[in-house]
Design a protein around this motif. Structure first.
Motif, PDB file in Angstrom:
ATOM      1  N   TRP A   8       0.727  -1.204  -0.060  1.00 27.46           N
ATOM      2  CA  TRP A   8      -0.016   0.028  -0.019  1.00 27.46           C
ATOM      3  C   TRP A   8       0.683   1.404  -0.194  1.00 27.46           C
ATOM      4  O   TRP A   8       0.701   2.213  -0.780  1.00 27.46           O
ATOM      5  CB  TRP A   8      -0.822  -0.013   1.332  1.00 27.46           C
ATOM      6  CG  TRP A   8      -1.969   1.058   1.290  1.00 27.46           C
ATOM      7  CD1 TRP A   8      -3.015   1.245   0.639  1.00 27.46           C
ATOM      8  CD2 TRP A   8      -1.604   2.340   2.064  1.00 27.46           C
ATOM      9  NE1 TRP A   8      -3.657   2.579   1.027  1.00 27.46           N
ATOM     10  CE2 TRP A   8      -2.874   3.024   1.731  1.00 27.46           C
ATOM     11  CE3 TRP A   8      -0.680   2.975   2.659  1.00 27.46           C
ATOM     12  CZ2 TRP A   8      -3.109   4.390   2.305  1.00 27.46           C
ATOM     13  CZ3 TRP A   8      -0.775   4.205   3.171  1.00 27.46           C
ATOM     14  CH2 TRP A   8      -1.905   4.951   2.967  1.00 27.46           C
ATOM     15  N   LEU A   9       1.832   1.171   0.949  1.00 25.44           N
ATOM     16  CA  LEU A   9       2.691   2.501   0.853  1.00 25.44           C
ATOM     17  C   LEU A   9       3.592   2.607  -0.054  1.00 25.44           C
ATOM     18  O   LEU A   9       3.753   3.888  -0.630  1.00 25.44           O
ATOM     19  CB  LEU A   9       3.493   2.304   2.312  1.00 25.44           C
ATOM     20  CG  LEU A   9       4.360   3.454   2.649  1.00 25.44           C
ATOM     21  CD1 LEU A   9       3.683   4.830   2.677  1.00 25.44           C
ATOM     22  CD2 LEU A   9       5.023   3.219   3.945  1.00 25.44           C
ATOM     23  N   THR A  10       4.160   1.800  -0.848  1.00 26.52           N
ATOM     24  CA  THR A  10       4.864   1.585  -2.015  1.00 26.52           C
ATOM     25  C   THR A  10       4.209   2.269  -3.061  1.00 26.52           C
ATOM     26  O   THR A  10       4.677   3.175  -3.865  1.00 26.52           O
ATOM     27  CB  THR A  10       5.469   0.235  -2.473  1.00 26.52           C
ATOM     28  OG1 THR A  10       6.246  -0.104  -1.315  1.00 26.52           O
ATOM     29  CG2 THR A  10       6.330   0.206  -3.469  1.00 26.52           C
ATOM     30  N   ARG A  11       3.011   1.763  -3.315  1.00 26.43           N
ATOM     31  CA  ARG A  11       2.019   2.576  -4.458  1.00 26.43           C
ATOM     32  C   ARG A  11       1.763   3.729  -4.029  1.00 26.43           C
ATOM     33  O   ARG A  11       1.778   4.636  -5.033  1.00 26.43           O
ATOM     34  CB  ARG A  11       0.794   1.520  -4.618  1.00 26.43           C
ATOM     35  CG  ARG A  11       1.338   0.153  -5.362  1.00 26.43           C
ATOM     36  CD  ARG A  11       0.184  -0.654  -5.764  1.00 26.43           C
ATOM     37  NE  ARG A  11      -0.306  -1.281  -4.516  1.00 26.43           N
ATOM     38  CZ  ARG A  11       0.158  -2.781  -4.259  1.00 26.43           C
ATOM     39  NH1 ARG A  11       1.002  -3.348  -4.507  1.00 26.43           N
ATOM     40  NH2 ARG A  11      -0.576  -2.921  -3.006  1.00 26.43           N
ATOM     41  N   SER A  58      -0.129   1.302 -13.182  1.00 23.76           N
ATOM     42  CA  SER A  58      -0.503   0.182 -13.617  1.00 23.76           C
ATOM     43  C   SER A  58      -0.768  -0.916 -12.612  1.00 23.76           C
ATOM     44  O   SER A  58      -1.377  -1.913 -13.131  1.00 23.76           O
ATOM     45  CB  SER A  58       0.616  -0.328 -14.563  1.00 23.76           C
ATOM     46  OG  SER A  58       1.836  -0.419 -14.001  1.00 23.76           O
ATOM     47  N   ASP A  59      -0.279  -0.584 -11.413  1.00 28.74           N
ATOM     48  CA  ASP A  59      -0.542  -1.732 -10.434  1.00 28.74           C
ATOM     49  C   ASP A  59      -1.710  -1.273  -9.262  1.00 28.74           C
ATOM     50  O   ASP A  59      -1.365  -1.388  -7.940  1.00 28.74           O
ATOM     51  CB  ASP A  59       0.782  -1.863  -9.597  1.00 28.74           C
ATOM     52  CG  ASP A  59       1.136  -3.147  -8.932  1.00 28.74           C
ATOM     53  OD1 ASP A  59       0.081  -4.085  -9.102  1.00 28.74           O
ATOM     54  OD2 ASP A  59       1.847  -3.205  -8.123  1.00 28.74           O
ATOM     55  N   ASP A  60      -2.632  -0.799  -9.654  1.00 25.76           N
ATOM     56  CA  ASP A  60      -3.547  -0.341  -8.512  1.00 25.76           C
ATOM     57  C   ASP A  60      -4.439  -1.312  -7.870  1.00 25.76           C
ATOM     58  O   ASP A  60      -4.542  -2.375  -8.727  1.00 25.76           O
ATOM     59  CB  ASP A  60      -4.649   0.628  -9.350  1.00 25.76           C
ATOM     60  CG  ASP A  60      -5.593   1.504  -8.404  1.00 25.76           C
ATOM     61  OD1 ASP A  60      -5.093   1.614  -7.359  1.00 25.76           O
ATOM     62  OD2 ASP A  60      -6.819   1.468  -8.651  1.00 25.76           O
ATOM     63  N   ARG A  61      -4.650  -1.341  -6.785  1.00 25.24           N
ATOM     64  CA  ARG A  61      -5.342  -2.333  -6.101  1.00 25.24           C
ATOM     65  C   ARG A  61      -6.616  -1.899  -5.305  1.00 25.24           C
ATOM     66  O   ARG A  61      -6.481  -0.925  -4.749  1.00 25.24           O
ATOM     67  CB  ARG A  61      -4.332  -2.853  -5.028  1.00 25.24           C
ATOM     68  CG  ARG A  61      -3.135  -3.459  -5.401  1.00 25.24           C
ATOM     69  CD  ARG A  61      -2.922  -4.692  -6.039  1.00 25.24           C
ATOM     70  NE  ARG A  61      -1.824  -4.986  -6.588  1.00 25.24           N
ATOM     71  CZ  ARG A  61      -0.818  -5.511  -6.215  1.00 25.24           C
ATOM     72  NH1 ARG A  61      -1.030  -6.184  -4.985  1.00 25.24           N
ATOM     73  NH2 ARG A  61       0.479  -5.596  -6.540  1.00 25.24           N
ATOM     74  N   ARG A  62      -7.650  -2.535  -5.558  1.00 25.23           N
ATOM     75  CA  ARG A  62      -9.171  -2.072  -5.096  1.00 25.23           C
ATOM     76  C   ARG A  62      -8.938  -2.488  -3.685  1.00 25.23           C
ATOM     77  O   ARG A  62      -8.280  -3.200  -3.163  1.00 25.23           O
ATOM     78  CB  ARG A  62     -10.220  -2.765  -5.860  1.00 25.23           C
ATOM     79  CG  ARG A  62     -10.219  -2.279  -7.346  1.00 25.23           C
ATOM     80  CD  ARG A  62     -10.629  -1.255  -7.621  1.00 25.23           C
ATOM     81  NE  ARG A  62     -11.965  -0.963  -7.351  1.00 25.23           N
ATOM     82  CZ  ARG A  62     -12.594   0.303  -7.378  1.00 25.23           C
ATOM     83  NH1 ARG A  62     -11.768   1.458  -7.656  1.00 25.23           N
ATOM     84  NH2 ARG A  62     -13.956   0.681  -7.100  1.00 25.23           N
TER      85      ARG A  62
END
Ligand SMILES: Cc1cc2nc3c(=O)[nH]c(=O)nc-3n(C[C@H](O)[C@H](O)[C@H](O)COP(=O)(O)O)c2cc1C
Length: 193
Positions: A62-65, A164-168
């Motif tokens: 979470w924090l990385t993104r 490009s690496d979004d997470r719901r």
């Protein structure tokens, strides 16, 4: 909410201004406008924000993104601005008694301002996410950025072009509650009764 950003694409200056201009069009009780916005754009400022608001352990996904977001806006509210405004003659609450307030409208209004930024981000083809500052990190945030005790962070809006690496959010598994569950037409009837 978008939780991954393209770090190579800053938010254009004109868009940053539009986000903030829209935020201050939010409604506010008594037109108190007791909000404030701490805008963090430089890599140093953003990295300071993440270092004081998160634990020093290895960053999770979470924090990385999230920390790729090129723009962070900390939305703050001032309770005193509301108590002062409502002590004016046309309102007359000179005792400044907080018990008069049905809910903390200073925080409600800051939330409305944040929502206008979220909507503006969508209009501009950007992604954004609203998230909170952990209670035990608020003092560190204050100290790092010189935030006065008169203002409390209500939340932060991260903004940028989606990565490009979004997470719901895993919370979405709960499912959206339907109108039949939450709307009470005419009378508060227990659903299904
Ligand atoms: C008050 C508030 C606090 C939130 N805090 C977080 C948070 O700390 N981290 C996060 O990733 N999302 C946070 N969210 C986003 C919610 O997880 C998200 O809005 C919800 O799961 C619905 O997803 P959607 O907005 O993409 O439809 C928060 C939203 C609100 C309104």
């Amino acid at each position: 909410m978008v939780r991954d950003y393209d770090p190579s694409r800053p938010v254009p200056a004109a868009v940053v201004e539009r986000l903030l201009e829209h935020a201050i069009r939010a409604p506010s009780a008594g037109f108190s406008q007791g909000w404030a916005f701490l805008v963090l754009e430089s890599p140093d400022d953003r990295s300071l924000f993440w270092s004081v608001t998160t634990s020093s352990e290895a960053p999770d996904g979470w924090l990385t993104r999230m920390s790729r977001a090129p723009l962070l806006v900390v939305v703050l509210s001032s309770k005193d601005a509301y108590l002062d405004r409502y002590a004016e003659p046309d309102k007359g609450w000179t005792d400044r008694d907080e018990a008069r307030w049905p809910v903390p409208y200073w925080d409600v209004d800051a939330g409305m301002a944040a929502l206008l930024m979220l909507l503006t981000a969508v209009d501009e083809g950007l992604g954004a996410c609203f998230f909170g500052v952990p209670v035990d990190r608020v003092d560190a945030l204050r100290e790092a950025f010189g935030v006065p005790s008169s203002h409390r962070p209500v939340g932060v809006v991260s903004i940028g072009y989606p990565g490009s690496d979004d997470r719901r959010s895993p919370s979405l598994r709960r499912g959206r509650r339907g109108l039949d569950e939450v709307v009470h037409r005419g009378r508060w009837l227990t659903p299904g009764s």
